[in-house]
Design a protein around this motif. Structure first.
Motif, PDB file in Angstrom:
ATOM      1  N   LEU A  71     -84.609  44.690  47.225  1.00 36.15           N
ATOM      2  CA  LEU A  71     -85.387  43.901  48.170  1.00 36.15           C
ATOM      3  C   LEU A  71     -84.811  42.492  48.284  1.00 36.15           C
ATOM      4  CD1 LEU A  71     -89.045  44.928  47.230  1.00 36.15           C
ATOM      5  CD2 LEU A  71     -87.539  45.912  48.966  1.00 36.15           C
ATOM      6  N   TYR A  72     -85.014  41.889  49.435  1.00 40.28           N
ATOM      7  CA  TYR A  72     -84.456  40.561  49.670  1.00 40.28           C
ATOM      8  C   TYR A  72     -84.991  39.561  48.650  1.00 40.28           C
ATOM      9  CZ  TYR A  72     -83.400  36.138  51.950  1.00 40.28           C
ATOM     10  OH  TYR A  72     -82.959  34.872  52.211  1.00 40.28           O
ATOM     11  N   GLY A  73     -84.068  38.859  48.016  1.00 44.27           N
ATOM     12  CA  GLY A  73     -84.448  37.857  47.032  1.00 44.27           C
ATOM     13  C   GLY A  73     -84.671  38.394  45.639  1.00 44.27           C
ATOM     14  N   HIS A  74     -84.474  39.710  45.442  1.00 45.99           N
ATOM     15  CA  HIS A  74     -84.666  40.327  44.117  1.00 45.99           C
ATOM     16  C   HIS A  74     -86.011  39.896  43.510  1.00 45.99           C
ATOM     17  CE1 HIS A  74     -82.491  41.631  40.143  1.00 45.99           C
ATOM     18  NE2 HIS A  74     -83.735  42.078  40.208  1.00 45.99           N
ATOM     19  N   PRO A  75     -87.129  40.265  44.154  1.00 47.10           N
ATOM     20  CA  PRO A  75     -88.433  39.751  43.737  1.00 47.10           C
ATOM     21  C   PRO A  75     -89.054  40.527  42.580  1.00 47.10           C
ATOM     22  CG  PRO A  75     -88.714  41.179  45.611  1.00 47.10           C
ATOM     23  CD  PRO A  75     -87.235  41.128  45.349  1.00 47.10           C
ATOM     24  N   ILE A  76     -90.049  39.929  41.980  1.00 47.93           N
ATOM     25  CA  ILE A  76     -90.887  40.599  40.980  1.00 47.93           C
ATOM     26  C   ILE A  76     -91.822  41.566  41.703  1.00 47.93           C
ATOM     27  CG2 ILE A  76     -92.708  40.277  39.251  1.00 47.93           C
ATOM     28  CD1 ILE A  76     -91.513  37.516  38.692  1.00 47.93           C
ATOM     29  N   VAL A  77     -91.848  42.816  41.239  1.00 45.59           N
ATOM     30  CA  VAL A  77     -92.740  43.820  41.833  1.00 45.59           C
ATOM     31  C   VAL A  77     -93.811  44.269  40.841  1.00 45.59           C
ATOM     32  CG1 VAL A  77     -91.029  44.639  43.492  1.00 45.59           C
ATOM     33  CG2 VAL A  77     -91.147  45.698  41.224  1.00 45.59           C
ATOM     34  N   TYR A  78     -93.679  43.844  39.596  1.00 44.22           N
ATOM     35  CA  TYR A  78     -94.727  44.128  38.588  1.00 44.22           C
ATOM     36  C   TYR A  78     -94.659  43.036  37.531  1.00 44.22           C
ATOM     37  CZ  TYR A  78     -97.694  46.540  35.224  1.00 44.22           C
ATOM     38  OH  TYR A  78     -98.726  46.863  34.369  1.00 44.22           O
ATOM     39  N   ASN A  98     -88.787  35.600  43.327  1.00 46.82           N
ATOM     40  CA  ASN A  98     -87.721  35.708  42.341  1.00 46.82           C
ATOM     41  C   ASN A  98     -88.136  34.944  41.077  1.00 46.82           C
ATOM     42  OD1 ASN A  98     -85.086  34.681  40.982  1.00 46.82           O
ATOM     43  ND2 ASN A  98     -84.395  36.295  42.373  1.00 46.82           N
ATOM     44  N   PRO A  99     -87.818  35.456  39.881  1.00 49.98           N
ATOM     45  CA  PRO A  99     -88.247  34.784  38.645  1.00 49.98           C
ATOM     46  C   PRO A  99     -87.705  33.375  38.465  1.00 49.98           C
ATOM     47  CG  PRO A  99     -87.568  37.052  38.195  1.00 49.98           C
ATOM     48  CD  PRO A  99     -87.186  36.767  39.616  1.00 49.98           C
ATOM     49  N   LYS A 100     -86.783  32.952  39.320  1.00 45.88           N
ATOM     50  CA  LYS A 100     -86.209  31.619  39.145  1.00 45.88           C
ATOM     51  C   LYS A 100     -87.244  30.512  39.328  1.00 45.88           C
ATOM     52  CE  LYS A 100     -84.588  31.243  43.966  1.00 45.88           C
ATOM     53  NZ  LYS A 100     -83.401  31.164  44.834  1.00 45.88           N
ATOM     54  N   PHE A 101     -88.427  30.839  39.888  1.00 44.40           N
ATOM     55  CA  PHE A 101     -89.449  29.794  40.045  1.00 44.40           C
ATOM     56  C   PHE A 101     -89.949  29.294  38.692  1.00 44.40           C
ATOM     57  CE2 PHE A 101     -92.122  33.572  39.711  1.00 44.40           C
ATOM     58  CZ  PHE A 101     -93.188  33.140  38.961  1.00 44.40           C
ATOM     59  N   LEU A 102     -89.646  30.044  37.620  1.00 45.54           N
ATOM     60  CA  LEU A 102     -90.043  29.611  36.278  1.00 45.54           C
ATOM     61  C   LEU A 102     -89.101  28.554  35.709  1.00 45.54           C
ATOM     62  CD1 LEU A 102     -90.853  33.141  34.812  1.00 45.54           C
ATOM     63  CD2 LEU A 102     -92.515  31.362  35.342  1.00 45.54           C
ATOM     64  N   GLN A 103     -87.942  28.393  36.324  1.00 42.62           N
ATOM     65  CA  GLN A 103     -86.962  27.441  35.817  1.00 42.62           C
ATOM     66  C   GLN A 103     -87.359  26.011  36.179  1.00 42.62           C
ATOM     67  OE1 GLN A 103     -83.176  28.721  37.403  1.00 42.62           O
ATOM     68  NE2 GLN A 103     -83.577  30.870  36.876  1.00 42.62           N
ATOM     69  N   GLY A 104     -86.746  25.070  35.482  1.00 40.37           N
ATOM     70  CA  GLY A 104     -87.044  23.665  35.719  1.00 40.37           C
ATOM     71  C   GLY A 104     -85.847  22.789  35.476  1.00 40.37           C
ATOM     72  N   ALA A 124     -77.102  45.121  30.934  1.00 36.70           N
ATOM     73  CA  ALA A 124     -78.106  44.424  30.136  1.00 36.70           C
ATOM     74  C   ALA A 124     -77.575  43.075  29.662  1.00 36.70           C
ATOM     75  CB  ALA A 124     -78.502  45.270  28.932  1.00 36.70           C
ATOM     76  N   CYS A 125     -78.492  42.153  29.381  1.00 33.62           N
ATOM     77  CA  CYS A 125     -78.111  40.872  28.799  1.00 33.62           C
ATOM     78  C   CYS A 125     -79.268  40.320  27.993  1.00 33.62           C
ATOM     79  CB  CYS A 125     -77.682  39.877  29.871  1.00 33.62           C
ATOM     80  SG  CYS A 125     -79.036  39.141  30.816  1.00 33.62           S
ATOM     81  N   HIS A 126     -78.962  39.353  27.132  1.00 31.00           N
ATOM     82  CA  HIS A 126     -79.995  38.686  26.352  1.00 31.00           C
ATOM     83  C   HIS A 126     -79.619  37.222  26.217  1.00 31.00           C
ATOM     84  CE1 HIS A 126     -77.269  41.162  23.780  1.00 31.00           C
ATOM     85  NE2 HIS A 126     -76.931  39.962  23.332  1.00 31.00           N
ATOM     86  N   VAL A 127     -80.571  36.354  26.527  1.00 28.29           N
ATOM     87  CA  VAL A 127     -80.335  34.918  26.488  1.00 28.29           C
ATOM     88  C   VAL A 127     -81.575  34.216  25.953  1.00 28.29           C
ATOM     89  CG1 VAL A 127     -78.728  34.942  28.446  1.00 28.29           C
ATOM     90  CG2 VAL A 127     -81.169  34.563  28.849  1.00 28.29           C
ATOM     91  N   VAL A 128     -81.381  32.973  25.572  1.00 29.11           N
ATOM     92  CA  VAL A 128     -82.503  32.084  25.291  1.00 29.11           C
ATOM     93  C   VAL A 128     -82.644  31.168  26.501  1.00 29.11           C
ATOM     94  CG1 VAL A 128     -83.341  30.187  23.873  1.00 29.11           C
ATOM     95  CG2 VAL A 128     -82.320  32.190  22.800  1.00 29.11           C
ATOM     96  N   LEU A 129     -83.843  31.044  27.014  1.00 32.63           N
ATOM     97  CA  LEU A 129     -84.054  30.354  28.284  1.00 32.63           C
ATOM     98  C   LEU A 129     -85.241  29.408  28.176  1.00 32.63           C
ATOM     99  CD1 LEU A 129     -82.660  30.568  31.113  1.00 32.63           C
ATOM    100  CD2 LEU A 129     -84.575  32.030  31.779  1.00 32.63           C
ATOM    101  N   LEU A 130     -85.114  28.265  28.813  1.00 29.05           N
ATOM    102  CA  LEU A 130     -86.229  27.317  28.888  1.00 29.05           C
ATOM    103  C   LEU A 130     -86.937  27.534  30.224  1.00 29.05           C
ATOM    104  CD1 LEU A 130     -87.619  24.935  27.410  1.00 29.05           C
ATOM    105  CD2 LEU A 130     -86.276  23.417  28.887  1.00 29.05           C
ATOM    106  N   ASN A 131     -88.171  27.988  30.165  1.00 34.04           N
ATOM    107  CA  ASN A 131     -88.994  28.182  31.350  1.00 34.04           C
ATOM    108  C   ASN A 131     -90.132  27.175  31.377  1.00 34.04           C
ATOM    109  OD1 ASN A 131     -87.533  30.213  32.543  1.00 34.04           O
ATOM    110  ND2 ASN A 131     -88.739  31.876  31.646  1.00 34.04           N
TER     111      ASN A 131
END
Length: 421
Positions: A71-78, A98-104, A124-131
Motif C-alpha cells: 500500500l502507498y506509504g507502507h502504512p500500519i494495518v494492525y 507509516n511508523p515514521k511518525f514515531l520518530q523525532g 529481517a533486521c534489529h535495531v535500537v531506536l529512539l521513538n
C-alpha cells in the motif's frame, strides 16, 4: 492510554515545561488525519483467515505493529493494544500511517536507514531506536522487524515490527513473552527461527545488537532483545498459521465454485435466466451449502461478480450490524426444511448496508427430497419496519414457484451431473 512512558529526564518545572514538551513532539501531528482507507481495513483479511484477529488479540498485551508494503506509504494495518498503550496513540491515529511518525529530532538516522534497507530487501533486521510518545516524551526501544511470506506462493505479505522499551516499565509484558517462548521455539528447527523467505535469524547470536551508549547493563539489553524477538516470533507464527488456513480456504472455495458451475445443466440455467428477480440457489448437498446459481439482478443488487458468489455460502452478505437472531431464524428454517420470510440487514460488496426482505424456501425434486434452497431478495427502503406492501412477497412467491417448475420439469435428463460414485 496516553500515559507518559520511559521519559529519560525528569519533567521540567516552571512555565518552561510546556515549551520543552512541545519541542519533543514529532512534526507530524495526528490531529488532522485522513480517514482510514478501505484498502487498509481490508489488508489483513486479504491475506489471512478470519480467525487471525482473534489470534492476535491473545497477544494484545505485547507491543507490535503490522505494516503493508504493497500500500502507498507502507502504512500500519494492525496495531496491538500494547503498542497503543506504549505510544499513547489511539488506533484511528495509527492505522493508515507509516511508523515514521514515531520518530523525532533525536532519532538516529542510521537506524532509520537500516530499517528502510531491510524493507527494500525484504529481510529481517534489529535495531535500537529512539521513538516519541504522542505527548512528545522520548523512549528507547529494541525493534525486531521481519517480513511475512505467503505459505502458498511465497509472496511478501506484510512486515511485523515488535518493540520492547529499554526501561523497567514493561516487566509484566516481558514475563509473558518469555513464558510463551518455549511453546513457540519448540516448533523451530534448532537455534534458527524462520522469519520469512530471507529472514533466518540466529537466536544464539541475537544479543549482538548495536545498542547505543546508555545506563543499561549487558544483561538488561540481552533481556530486552529476547523479549522483542520472542514477541516477533509469536506474531509471525500466528500470521503464518492463518495464511495457511486462508490458502486452504481459497482452494476449497475454488473447488466448490468449479463444481457449482457445472452442477446445473445448461437447460436449467437457461430456464432460470428468464426469471427476472433477485435470487440465489444453494445446494444443501455440497459442504457449506454453496451458491450454485445467482441471478443477474442479485449481482446488480449486491455489486458482486458471478465468480465472487458461486461456491460461497450466503453468509458473506452479513456484516457487523446484521441481527444474529434473524440469521439463526433462517438457519432454523433451513434445518426444519421450511420456508420463511425475514427482514435482514445485508451488505453490498462496497460495504454499504441495505435492508433485505428475504424469502427462503426449499425446492424439492420429484421424490419430495430437497434438491436446493432458493433465497429471493427484495431491497426495502430505509424505513423498512413500516412496510405493509404485499407486492414484494407475492413476487417472491412467484419467483419460487417458477424455480420449482423449472427444476421439476427438467428433473429427468441432465438436471444434475454426478460427481463421483
Amino acid at each position: 492510554m496516553g500515559r507518559r512512558i520511559c521519559a529519560p529526564s525528569p519533567v521540567p518545572t516552571s512555565s518552561s515545561s510546556q515549551s520543552v514538551a512541545e519541542s519533543r513532539v514529532p512534526s507530524s501531528s495526528p490531529t488532522m488525519l485522513a480517514p482510514i482507507t478501505q484498502s487498509v481495513i481490508e489488508s489483513m483479511s486479504r491475506s489471512y483467515d478470519a480467525s487471525v484477529q482473534q489470534s492476535l488479540k491473545k497477544l494484545r498485551h505485547h507491543s507490535f505493529v503490522i505494516t503493508d508494503p504493497h500500500l502507498y506509504g507502507h502504512p500500519i494495518v494492525y496495531a496491538s493494544d500494547g503498542f497503543l498503550d506504549m505510544s499513547g496513540y489511539l488506533a484511528e491515529e495509527v492505522l493508515g500511517r507509516n511508523p515514521k511518525f514515531l520518530q523525532g529530532p533525536d532519532t538516529d538516522r542510521q537506524s532509520v536507514f537500516q530499517i528502510r534497507d531491510s524493507v527494500c530487501e525484504g529481510r529481517a533486521c534489529h535495531v535500537v531506536l529512539l521513538n516519541y510518545t504522542k505527548q512528545g516524551w522520548p523512549f528507547q526501544i529494541v525493534l525486531h522487524m521481519a517480513p511475512v511470506f505467503s505459505q502458498n506462493d511465497r509472496r511478501l505479505l506484510h512486515f511485523v515490527g515488535a518493540q520492547t522499551p529499554l526501561c523497567d516499565c514493561s516487566t509484566r509484558l516481558e514475563k509473558q513473552a518469555v513464558q510463551s517462548a518455549p511453546t513457540l521455539l519448540g516448533r523451530q528447527n534448532g537455534p534458527y527461527a524462520f522469519l520469512g523467505q530471507k529472514g533466518l535469524l540466529n537466536t544464539k547470536n541475537a544479543s549482538r545488537l548495536p545498542f547505543s551508549n546508555g545506563s543499561y547493563s549487558g544483561s538488561q539489553k540481552k533481556k530486552k532483545m529476547k523479549v522483542a524477538l520472542t514477541v516477533l516470533q509469536l506474531v509471525i507464527h500466528e500470521l503464518t498459521k492463518s495464511s495457511e488456513l486462508k490458502s486452504a480456504e481459497v482452494l476449497r472455495s475454488r473447488y466448490l465454485s468449479e463444481n457449482a458451475e457445472t452442477a446445473l445443466c445448461s437447460s436449467l440455467t437457461l430456464a432460470l435466466t428468464r426469471i427476472q428477480q433477485s435470487f440465489v440457489i444453494s445446494n444443501p448437498n455440497f459442504p457449506g451449502m454453496p451458491v450454485v446459481y445467482a441471478s443477474d439482478m442479485f449481482l446488480h443488487l449486491t455489486g458482486y461478480q458471478k465468480d465472487e458468489v458461486i461456491g460461497r455460502n450466503c453468509k458473506f452478505l452479513q456484516g457487523q450490524n446484521t441481527d444474529a437472531r434473524v440469521v439463526q431464524q433462517i438457519r432454523d428454517c433451513i434445518k426444519a426444511e421450511k420456508a420463511c420470510t425475514v427482514q435482514v440487514l445485508n451488505y453490498r460488496k462496497d460495504g454499504l448496508p441495505f435492508w433485505n426482505l428475504l424469502h427462503v424456501a426449499p425446492v424439492r425434486d420429484h421424490t419430495a427430497k430437497i434438491a436446493y434452497f432458493v433465497g429471493v431478495q427484495w431491497e426495502l427502503g430505509s424505513n423498512c419496519c413500516q412496510t405493509s406492501d404485499i407486492a414484494p412477497v407475492m413476487q417472491q412467491l412467484g419467483a419460487v414457484g417458477a424455480i420449482k417448475v423449472a427444476v421439476r420439469s427438467l428433473q429427468g435428463q441432465g438436471l444434475r451431473r454426478s460427481f463421483g460414485p
